[in-house]
Design a protein around this motif. Structure first.
Motif, PDB file in Angstrom:
ATOM      1  N   ALA A  18       0.835  -1.209   0.000  1.00 55.58           N
ATOM      2  CA  ALA A  18       0.000   0.000   0.000  1.00 55.58           C
ATOM      3  C   ALA A  18       0.867   1.253   0.000  1.00 55.58           C
ATOM      4  N   LYS A  19       1.942   1.255   0.752  1.00 53.74           N
ATOM      5  CA  LYS A  19       2.855   2.405   0.778  1.00 53.74           C
ATOM      6  C   LYS A  19       3.520   2.598  -0.584  1.00 53.74           C
ATOM      7  N   TYR A  20       3.940   1.515  -1.202  1.00 51.95           N
ATOM      8  CA  TYR A  20       4.561   1.583  -2.533  1.00 51.95           C
ATOM      9  C   TYR A  20       3.567   2.147  -3.549  1.00 51.95           C
ATOM     10  N   LEU A  21       2.338   1.647  -3.534  1.00 52.35           N
ATOM     11  CA  LEU A  21       1.333   2.096  -4.488  1.00 52.35           C
ATOM     12  C   LEU A  21       0.830   3.502  -4.171  1.00 52.35           C
ATOM     13  N   GLU A  22       0.914   3.913  -2.925  1.00 53.75           N
ATOM     14  CA  GLU A  22       0.575   5.285  -2.561  1.00 53.75           C
ATOM     15  C   GLU A  22       1.482   6.265  -3.303  1.00 53.75           C
ATOM     16  N   GLU A  23       2.751   5.909  -3.460  1.00 52.35           N
ATOM     17  CA  GLU A  23       3.672   6.757  -4.217  1.00 52.35           C
ATOM     18  C   GLU A  23       3.261   6.825  -5.690  1.00 52.35           C
ATOM     19  N   ASP A  24       2.773   5.724  -6.244  1.00 52.07           N
ATOM     20  CA  ASP A  24       2.280   5.741  -7.622  1.00 52.07           C
ATOM     21  C   ASP A  24       1.062   6.648  -7.759  1.00 52.07           C
ATOM     22  N   ILE A  25       0.172   6.607  -6.778  1.00 47.42           N
ATOM     23  CA  ILE A  25      -1.008   7.476  -6.810  1.00 47.42           C
ATOM     24  C   ILE A  25      -0.585   8.934  -6.726  1.00 47.42           C
ATOM     25  N   ARG A  26       0.368   9.227  -5.872  1.00 51.96           N
ATOM     26  CA  ARG A  26       0.848  10.608  -5.770  1.00 51.96           C
ATOM     27  C   ARG A  26       1.480  11.058  -7.094  1.00 51.96           C
ATOM     28  N   LYS A  27       2.181  10.163  -7.770  1.00 48.91           N
ATOM     29  CA  LYS A  27       2.772  10.491  -9.076  1.00 48.91           C
ATOM     30  C   LYS A  27       1.670  10.751 -10.101  1.00 48.91           C
ATOM     31  N   ILE A  28       0.607   9.958 -10.063  1.00 50.36           N
ATOM     32  CA  ILE A  28      -0.538  10.192 -10.957  1.00 50.36           C
ATOM     33  C   ILE A  28      -1.102  11.590 -10.707  1.00 50.36           C
ATOM     34  N   MET A  29      -1.292  11.933  -9.445  1.00 51.15           N
ATOM     35  CA  MET A  29      -1.860  13.234  -9.098  1.00 51.15           C
ATOM     36  C   MET A  29      -0.936  14.380  -9.528  1.00 51.15           C
ATOM     37  N   GLU A  30       0.355  14.226  -9.287  1.00 47.46           N
ATOM     38  CA  GLU A  30       1.306  15.284  -9.600  1.00 47.46           C
ATOM     39  C   GLU A  30       1.494  15.492 -11.100  1.00 47.46           C
ATOM     40  N   THR A  31       1.282  14.450 -11.898  1.00 49.01           N
ATOM     41  CA  THR A  31       1.558  14.544 -13.328  1.00 49.01           C
ATOM     42  C   THR A  31       0.289  14.612 -14.171  1.00 49.01           C
ATOM     43  N   MET A  32      -0.868  14.693 -13.530  1.00 49.37           N
ATOM     44  CA  MET A  32      -2.135  14.764 -14.266  1.00 49.37           C
ATOM     45  C   MET A  32      -2.162  16.033 -15.111  1.00 49.37           C
ATOM     46  N   SER A  33      -2.539  15.868 -16.372  1.00 41.93           N
ATOM     47  CA  SER A  33      -2.711  17.032 -17.239  1.00 41.93           C
ATOM     48  C   SER A  33      -3.974  16.829 -18.074  1.00 41.93           C
ATOM     49  N   TRP A  34      -4.639  17.924 -18.341  1.00 46.24           N
ATOM     50  CA  TRP A  34      -5.912  17.899 -19.072  1.00 46.24           C
ATOM     51  C   TRP A  34      -5.648  18.264 -20.531  1.00 46.24           C
ATOM     52  N   GLU A  35      -6.405  17.670 -21.416  1.00 48.14           N
ATOM     53  CA  GLU A  35      -6.300  17.978 -22.857  1.00 48.14           C
ATOM     54  C   GLU A  35      -7.136  19.187 -23.185  1.00 48.14           C
TER      55      GLU A  35
END
Length: 177
Positions: free
Chosen positions: A160-177
């Motif tokens: 869960a801690k490892y995947l939490e970092e992936d979720i944070r990366k998703i949030m930080e790199t989200m961009s809209w078209e």
């Protein structure tokens, strides 16, 4: 005879209890790549995750080594932002019965117009992490982390801690078209 037999057979190594062992799970360092899809948003994903994109731009990031998935849903905002926010928060707080704590962490990225909330759920709840992101005008994305096993917080904590970092990366790199 009895005493002689006792002394002969009683000499040996003294048994010592073994120390308690702790399971140590190590995961490879995450390497991220851009998602490839025709949706109105993109983000960086862990290259170890297999992605399945649906026609409605819902996605599943599957982590077979951890027996886990991050489910992502997309909804266009059409004068319904209040309803979408309420539904996302309601989904998270449905885990209150099993969760020990739900910690909210706001997310704001004004440069890319990405705003949201990350929820860290502790305890034996079905979902270990949840989030939502929006630009407040056109796009709304929610995500949830689930393990394909009965919830046991202590057992899934390293993953869960490892995947939490992936979720944070998703949030930080989200961009809209």
């Amino acid at each position: 005879m009895f005493l002689l037999g006792f002394f002969i057979f009683s000499c040996g190594e003294e048994s010592v209890p073994k120390p308690k062992g702790m399971l140590r799970l190590e995961y490879p360092k995450a390497v991220y790549k851009e998602t490839e899809n025709d949706c109105p948003f993109s983000f960086l994903q862990n290259q170890d995750a297999a992605i399945n994109v649906r026609k409605d731009c819902g996605m599943t990031l599957q982590y077979p080594k951890m027996n886990a998935s991050i489910f992502i849903t997309y909804k266009p905002v059409q004068d319904n932002l209040d309803i979408l926010l309420r539904d996302a928060q309601k989904l998270t707080y449905e885990h209150v019965a099993k969760a020990d704590n739900i910690q909210e962490q706001p997310f704001v990225n004004p440069e890319d117009k990405v705003y949201g909330m990350f929820y860290q759920v502790t305890g034996n709840a079905a979902s270990a992490s949840q989030f939502y992101l929006t630009d407040s005008i056109s796009h709304f994305v929610t995500g949830s982390l689930y393990f394909n096993t009965k919830p046991n917080y202590d057992s899934v904590l390293p993953a869960a801690k490892y995947l939490e970092e992936d979720i944070r990366k998703i949030m930080e790199t989200m961009s809209w078209e």
